[in-house]
Design a protein around this motif. Structure first.
Motif, PDB file in Angstrom:
ATOM      1  N   ALA A  43      -1.922 -11.360  -2.934  1.00  0.00           N
ATOM      2  CA  ALA A  43      -0.535 -11.568  -2.523  1.00  0.00           C
ATOM      3  C   ALA A  43       0.292 -10.311  -2.761  1.00  0.00           C
ATOM      4  O   ALA A  43       1.108  -9.920  -1.915  1.00  0.00           O
ATOM      5  N   GLY A  44       0.064  -9.651  -3.900  1.00  0.00           N
ATOM      6  CA  GLY A  44       0.829  -8.461  -4.223  1.00  0.00           C
ATOM      7  C   GLY A  44       0.615  -7.327  -3.233  1.00  0.00           C
ATOM      8  O   GLY A  44       1.584  -6.749  -2.721  1.00  0.00           O
ATOM      9  N   VAL A  45      -0.647  -6.992  -2.944  1.00  0.00           N
ATOM     10  CA  VAL A  45      -0.897  -5.878  -2.030  1.00  0.00           C
ATOM     11  C   VAL A  45      -0.485  -6.233  -0.600  1.00  0.00           C
ATOM     12  O   VAL A  45      -0.039  -5.362   0.156  1.00  0.00           O
ATOM     13  N   THR A  46      -0.605  -7.503  -0.238  1.00  0.00           N
ATOM     14  CA  THR A  46      -0.182  -7.924   1.095  1.00  0.00           C
ATOM     15  C   THR A  46       1.326  -7.799   1.256  1.00  0.00           C
ATOM     16  O   THR A  46       1.826  -7.326   2.291  1.00  0.00           O
ATOM     17  N   ILE A  47       2.065  -8.218   0.244  1.00  0.00           N
ATOM     18  CA  ILE A  47       3.526  -8.077   0.279  1.00  0.00           C
ATOM     19  C   ILE A  47       3.911  -6.604   0.403  1.00  0.00           C
ATOM     20  O   ILE A  47       4.791  -6.236   1.193  1.00  0.00           O
ATOM     21  N   MET A  48       3.243  -5.752  -0.366  1.00  0.00           N
ATOM     22  CA  MET A  48       3.548  -4.320  -0.314  1.00  0.00           C
ATOM     23  C   MET A  48       3.292  -3.754   1.086  1.00  0.00           C
ATOM     24  O   MET A  48       4.065  -2.936   1.582  1.00  0.00           O
ATOM     25  N   GLY A  49       2.202  -4.187   1.713  1.00  0.00           N
ATOM     26  CA  GLY A  49       1.864  -3.681   3.027  1.00  0.00           C
ATOM     27  C   GLY A  49       2.696  -4.257   4.150  1.00  0.00           C
ATOM     28  O   GLY A  49       2.923  -3.600   5.166  1.00  0.00           O
ATOM     29  N   ALA A  50       3.190  -5.483   3.956  1.00  0.00           N
ATOM     30  CA  ALA A  50       3.871  -6.184   5.046  1.00  0.00           C
ATOM     31  C   ALA A  50       5.389  -6.041   5.025  1.00  0.00           C
ATOM     32  O   ALA A  50       6.042  -6.212   6.056  1.00  0.00           O
ATOM     33  N   ILE A  51       5.975  -5.746   3.864  1.00  0.00           N
ATOM     34  CA  ILE A  51       7.439  -5.654   3.757  1.00  0.00           C
ATOM     35  C   ILE A  51       7.808  -4.206   3.442  1.00  0.00           C
ATOM     36  O   ILE A  51       7.683  -3.767   2.298  1.00  0.00           O
ATOM     37  N   PRO A  52       8.265  -3.440   4.437  1.00  0.00           N
ATOM     38  CA  PRO A  52       8.464  -1.996   4.274  1.00  0.00           C
ATOM     39  C   PRO A  52       9.814  -1.616   3.663  1.00  0.00           C
ATOM     40  O   PRO A  52      10.530  -0.753   4.172  1.00  0.00           O
ATOM     41  N   THR A  53      10.175  -2.271   2.571  1.00  0.00           N
ATOM     42  CA  THR A  53      11.446  -1.963   1.906  1.00  0.00           C
ATOM     43  C   THR A  53      11.187  -1.734   0.419  1.00  0.00           C
ATOM     44  O   THR A  53      10.115  -2.052  -0.102  1.00  0.00           O
ATOM     45  N   VAL A  54      12.203  -1.216  -0.262  1.00  0.00           N
ATOM     46  CA  VAL A  54      12.096  -1.026  -1.718  1.00  0.00           C
ATOM     47  C   VAL A  54      11.860  -2.364  -2.408  1.00  0.00           C
ATOM     48  O   VAL A  54      11.013  -2.475  -3.314  1.00  0.00           O
ATOM     49  N   TRP A  55      12.594  -3.381  -1.973  1.00  0.00           N
ATOM     50  CA  TRP A  55      12.457  -4.690  -2.611  1.00  0.00           C
ATOM     51  C   TRP A  55      11.095  -5.309  -2.329  1.00  0.00           C
ATOM     52  O   TRP A  55      10.525  -5.989  -3.193  1.00  0.00           O
ATOM     53  N   GLY A  56      10.563  -5.073  -1.141  1.00  0.00           N
ATOM     54  CA  GLY A  56       9.225  -5.558  -0.841  1.00  0.00           C
ATOM     55  C   GLY A  56       8.180  -4.877  -1.710  1.00  0.00           C
ATOM     56  O   GLY A  56       7.266  -5.523  -2.237  1.00  0.00           O
ATOM     57  N   ALA A  57       8.326  -3.561  -1.876  1.00  0.00           N
ATOM     58  CA  ALA A  57       7.393  -2.821  -2.734  1.00  0.00           C
ATOM     59  C   ALA A  57       7.496  -3.280  -4.181  1.00  0.00           C
ATOM     60  O   ALA A  57       6.486  -3.440  -4.877  1.00  0.00           O
TER      61      ALA A  57
END
Length: 195
Positions: free
Chosen positions: A91-105
């Motif tokens: 879930a963590g790496v998917t969120i990082m890859g899918a949400i291209p914002t500071v908050w997503g990272a």
């Protein structure tokens, strides 16, 4: 002495799958630290201080779940402890890859750290538990190298994926690999510990 050395090292053989699993877990656990800055730069987040702050967020949940690993394992089976931790990493790496914002990272790093702390501690415990008493010290000595094998493997794996599907796709791809690994872990029955 030569015979004794051979006998001592022969006990390491059955532990190789667990040591390789440890390396694989660490390869995924290093995603934020090794690849996080590249991902954020690709997403237009180029301030080094922001990148460092976002990446460091993963250390907080990592510490908490690593400390609570034994407690969590008593509430779940061994296989489900590993499966849940791998799903959190996915879930963590998917969120990082899918949400291209500071908050997503930041959110991705937090969730990744949650799974990484639990899974990293869990696989180390498995190696120690499975090692016969005669080779336990050697097994513990091999945990460190397996950690760095995972760290070294991360750039090679992600670089190959990045060439095919880009850095964002590489993160999502690693997430899918972790989901498949979690499904396998859920079916795994841990052997009885060696005393």
């Amino acid at each position: 002495p030569h015979v004794h050395r051979r006998q001592a090292w022969s006990g390491i053989g059955p532990l190789i799958p667990y040591l390789l699993t440890t390396a694989g877990v660490y390869a995924a656990a290093w995603m934020a630290i090794v690849q996080g800055s590249l991902l954020m730069s690709a997403n237009g987040i180029t301030d080094p201080s922001i990148q460092a702050t976002v990446i460091s967020i993963s250390t907080i949940p990592y510490t908490l779940t690593a400390s609570a690993c034994a407690w969590i394992e008593t509430r779940l089976t061994k296989s489900w402890t590993l499966a849940v931790s791998l799903l959190a990493m996915a879930a963590g790496v998917t969120i990082m890859g899918a949400i291209p914002t500071v908050w997503g990272a930041a959110l991705g790093c937090f969730v990744l750290g949650t799974g990484s702390g639990l899974s990293s501690t869990y696989v180390l415990l498995i190696v120690v538990e499975r090692a016969p008493a005669a080779v336990r010290e050697r097994a513990v000595g091999l945990i460190g190298p397996s950690h760095y094998v995972g760290q070294l493997a991360n750039p090679a794996i992600v670089h190959s994926l990045r060439l095919l599907i880009g850095i964002q796709g590489a993160f999502v791809g690693v997430g899918r690999i972790l989901i498949a690994s979690a499904a396998l872990a859920a079916r795994y029955r841990a052997p009885v510990s060696q005393r």
